[in-house]
Motif scaffolding. Structure first.
Motif, PDB file in Angstrom:
ATOM      1  N   VAL A  25       6.825  15.743  10.467  1.00  0.00           N
ATOM      2  CA  VAL A  25       5.949  14.708  10.999  1.00  0.00           C
ATOM      3  C   VAL A  25       4.954  15.394  11.936  1.00  0.00           C
ATOM      4  O   VAL A  25       5.344  15.938  12.962  1.00  0.00           O
ATOM      5  CB  VAL A  25       6.752  13.636  11.765  1.00  0.00           C
ATOM      6  N   VAL A  26       3.685  15.383  11.554  1.00  0.00           N
ATOM      7  CA  VAL A  26       2.635  15.989  12.372  1.00  0.00           C
ATOM      8  C   VAL A  26       1.899  14.841  13.052  1.00  0.00           C
ATOM      9  O   VAL A  26       1.091  14.145  12.440  1.00  0.00           O
ATOM     10  CB  VAL A  26       1.680  16.852  11.519  1.00  0.00           C
ATOM     11  N   GLU A  27       2.214  14.654  14.333  1.00  0.00           N
ATOM     12  CA  GLU A  27       1.729  13.504  15.096  1.00  0.00           C
ATOM     13  C   GLU A  27       1.756  13.863  16.577  1.00  0.00           C
ATOM     14  O   GLU A  27       2.764  14.352  17.067  1.00  0.00           O
ATOM     15  CB  GLU A  27       2.639  12.303  14.822  1.00  0.00           C
ATOM     16  N   ASP A  28       0.648  13.629  17.282  1.00  0.00           N
ATOM     17  CA  ASP A  28       0.589  13.991  18.693  1.00  0.00           C
ATOM     18  C   ASP A  28       1.141  12.922  19.631  1.00  0.00           C
ATOM     19  O   ASP A  28       1.391  13.195  20.792  1.00  0.00           O
ATOM     20  CB  ASP A  28      -0.839  14.370  19.105  1.00  0.00           C
ATOM     21  N   ASP A  29       1.397  11.729  19.139  1.00  0.00           N
ATOM     22  CA  ASP A  29       1.922  10.648  19.972  1.00  0.00           C
ATOM     23  C   ASP A  29       3.450  10.649  19.900  1.00  0.00           C
ATOM     24  O   ASP A  29       4.022  10.354  18.845  1.00  0.00           O
ATOM     25  CB  ASP A  29       1.366   9.311  19.472  1.00  0.00           C
ATOM     26  N   PRO A  30       4.134  10.941  21.021  1.00  0.00           N
ATOM     27  CA  PRO A  30       5.602  10.985  21.009  1.00  0.00           C
ATOM     28  C   PRO A  30       6.246   9.657  20.595  1.00  0.00           C
ATOM     29  O   PRO A  30       7.296   9.652  19.955  1.00  0.00           O
ATOM     30  CB  PRO A  30       5.973  11.334  22.451  1.00  0.00           C
ATOM     31  N   GLY A  31       5.622   8.544  20.927  1.00  0.00           N
ATOM     32  CA  GLY A  31       6.156   7.242  20.527  1.00  0.00           C
ATOM     33  C   GLY A  31       6.152   7.060  19.029  1.00  0.00           C
ATOM     34  O   GLY A  31       7.110   6.541  18.450  1.00  0.00           O
ATOM     35  N   VAL A  32       5.070   7.481  18.390  1.00  0.00           N
ATOM     36  CA  VAL A  32       4.991   7.382  16.930  1.00  0.00           C
ATOM     37  C   VAL A  32       5.985   8.352  16.296  1.00  0.00           C
ATOM     38  O   VAL A  32       6.635   8.015  15.293  1.00  0.00           O
ATOM     39  CB  VAL A  32       3.554   7.633  16.428  1.00  0.00           C
ATOM     40  N   GLN A  33       6.131   9.547  16.872  1.00  0.00           N
ATOM     41  CA  GLN A  33       7.133  10.489  16.370  1.00  0.00           C
ATOM     42  C   GLN A  33       8.518   9.841  16.358  1.00  0.00           C
ATOM     43  O   GLN A  33       9.250   9.934  15.374  1.00  0.00           O
ATOM     44  CB  GLN A  33       7.180  11.754  17.226  1.00  0.00           C
ATOM     45  N   VAL A  40       8.848   7.175  13.618  1.00  0.00           N
ATOM     46  CA  VAL A  40       8.992   7.771  12.284  1.00  0.00           C
ATOM     47  C   VAL A  40      10.400   8.335  12.115  1.00  0.00           C
ATOM     48  O   VAL A  40      11.013   8.194  11.052  1.00  0.00           O
ATOM     49  CB  VAL A  40       7.907   8.829  12.019  1.00  0.00           C
ATOM     50  N   ARG A  41      10.940   8.957  13.159  1.00  0.00           N
ATOM     51  CA  ARG A  41      12.327   9.451  13.092  1.00  0.00           C
ATOM     52  C   ARG A  41      13.284   8.311  12.752  1.00  0.00           C
ATOM     53  O   ARG A  41      14.179   8.464  11.931  1.00  0.00           O
ATOM     54  CB  ARG A  41      12.746  10.074  14.421  1.00  0.00           C
ATOM     55  N   TRP A  42      13.116   7.167  13.424  1.00  0.00           N
ATOM     56  CA  TRP A  42      13.977   6.007  13.156  1.00  0.00           C
ATOM     57  C   TRP A  42      13.812   5.527  11.723  1.00  0.00           C
ATOM     58  O   TRP A  42      14.789   5.180  11.067  1.00  0.00           O
ATOM     59  CB  TRP A  42      13.653   4.864  14.113  1.00  0.00           C
ATOM     60  N   ALA A  43      12.583   5.475  11.258  1.00  0.00           N
ATOM     61  CA  ALA A  43      12.326   4.982   9.906  1.00  0.00           C
ATOM     62  C   ALA A  43      12.884   5.909   8.834  1.00  0.00           C
ATOM     63  O   ALA A  43      13.252   5.455   7.750  1.00  0.00           O
ATOM     64  CB  ALA A  43      10.824   4.790   9.693  1.00  0.00           C
ATOM     65  N   LEU A  44      12.954   7.178   9.145  1.00  0.00           N
ATOM     66  CA  LEU A  44      13.410   8.177   8.167  1.00  0.00           C
ATOM     67  C   LEU A  44      14.767   8.751   8.552  1.00  0.00           C
ATOM     68  O   LEU A  44      15.014   9.941   8.388  1.00  0.00           O
ATOM     69  CB  LEU A  44      12.369   9.291   8.053  1.00  0.00           C
ATOM     70  N   ASP A  45      15.655   7.902   9.028  1.00  0.00           N
ATOM     71  CA  ASP A  45      16.934   8.385   9.544  1.00  0.00           C
ATOM     72  C   ASP A  45      17.836   9.010   8.483  1.00  0.00           C
ATOM     73  O   ASP A  45      18.786   9.703   8.807  1.00  0.00           O
ATOM     74  CB  ASP A  45      17.666   7.293  10.317  1.00  0.00           C
ATOM     75  N   VAL A  84      14.300  15.095  10.271  1.00  0.00           N
ATOM     76  CA  VAL A  84      12.894  15.001  10.640  1.00  0.00           C
ATOM     77  C   VAL A  84      12.582  16.080  11.669  1.00  0.00           C
ATOM     78  O   VAL A  84      13.264  16.210  12.682  1.00  0.00           O
ATOM     79  CB  VAL A  84      12.561  13.603  11.216  1.00  0.00           C
ATOM     80  N   VAL A  85      11.541  16.838  11.394  1.00  0.00           N
ATOM     81  CA  VAL A  85      11.039  17.870  12.289  1.00  0.00           C
ATOM     82  C   VAL A  85       9.640  17.433  12.714  1.00  0.00           C
ATOM     83  O   VAL A  85       8.841  17.028  11.863  1.00  0.00           O
ATOM     84  CB  VAL A  85      10.977  19.242  11.566  1.00  0.00           C
ATOM     85  N   CYS A  86       9.348  17.497  14.009  1.00  0.00           N
ATOM     86  CA  CYS A  86       8.053  17.024  14.492  1.00  0.00           C
ATOM     87  C   CYS A  86       7.190  18.164  15.028  1.00  0.00           C
ATOM     88  O   CYS A  86       7.697  19.183  15.490  1.00  0.00           O
ATOM     89  CB  CYS A  86       8.249  15.997  15.604  1.00  0.00           C
ATOM     90  N   ALA A  87       5.896  17.941  14.949  1.00  0.00           N
ATOM     91  CA  ALA A  87       4.899  18.862  15.511  1.00  0.00           C
ATOM     92  C   ALA A  87       3.779  18.013  16.091  1.00  0.00           C
ATOM     93  O   ALA A  87       3.396  17.003  15.505  1.00  0.00           O
ATOM     94  CB  ALA A  87       4.368  19.793  14.432  1.00  0.00           C
ATOM     95  N   GLY A  88       3.254  18.443  17.239  1.00  0.00           N
ATOM     96  CA  GLY A  88       2.221  17.677  17.911  1.00  0.00           C
ATOM     97  C   GLY A  88       0.809  18.178  17.717  1.00  0.00           C
ATOM     98  O   GLY A  88      -0.140  17.528  18.134  1.00  0.00           O
ATOM     99  N   ASP A  89       0.660  19.340  17.072  1.00  0.00           N
ATOM    100  CA  ASP A  89      -0.681  19.880  16.817  1.00  0.00           C
ATOM    101  C   ASP A  89      -0.630  20.787  15.589  1.00  0.00           C
ATOM    102  O   ASP A  89       0.439  21.013  15.020  1.00  0.00           O
ATOM    103  CB  ASP A  89      -1.230  20.620  18.044  1.00  0.00           C
ATOM    104  N   ARG A  90      -1.788  21.256  15.188  1.00  0.00           N
ATOM    105  CA  ARG A  90      -1.885  22.047  13.953  1.00  0.00           C
ATOM    106  C   ARG A  90      -1.076  23.337  14.030  1.00  0.00           C
ATOM    107  O   ARG A  90      -0.339  23.675  13.095  1.00  0.00           O
ATOM    108  CB  ARG A  90      -3.348  22.360  13.648  1.00  0.00           C
ATOM    109  N   GLU A  91      -1.177  24.057  15.123  1.00  0.00           N
ATOM    110  CA  GLU A  91      -0.464  25.331  15.252  1.00  0.00           C
ATOM    111  C   GLU A  91       1.052  25.138  15.136  1.00  0.00           C
ATOM    112  O   GLU A  91       1.735  25.867  14.413  1.00  0.00           O
ATOM    113  CB  GLU A  91      -0.809  25.977  16.598  1.00  0.00           C
TER     114      GLU A  91
END
Length: 99
Positions: free
Chosen positions: A10-18, A21-26, A30-37
């Protein structure tokens, strides 16, 4: 099970949306990233089959330049990964460009 078979990046900069999405894809890891790098680092590390990508990433959260650049890199590094582009921006042209 192959590497990345049950993983979603999940590439998303908003922690709430992250978190949402984690809840929806339980059923998935789920691995999250907040920026391109960070997204590229996580992509290389986890080799997910699916990536959800917000076009509005820092340092251009109101635009799409970072998201589109991330999309190009992800396609180059993991051409078999399925990418779901998500955007809250009202710029339909960039959404269409991403497709």
């Amino acid at each position: 099970m192959t590497v990345g078979e049950r993983k979603v990046l999940v590439v998303e900069d908003d922690p709430g949306v992250q978190t949402q999405v984690r809840w929806a894809l339980d059923a998935y890891e789920v691995v999250c990233a907040g920026d391109r790098e960070e997204a590229i680092a996580q992509l290389r590390r986890h080799e997910p089959q699916v990536v959800t990508l917000d076009l509005g990433l820092p340092p251009d959260p109101g635009g799409a330049s970072e998201g589109l650049a991330a999309l190009q890199e992800i396609l180059g590094l993991a051409p078999r990964s399925k990418i779901i582009v998500i955007t809250g921006n009202e710029d339909h042209a960039n959404a269409v460009k991403a497709v």
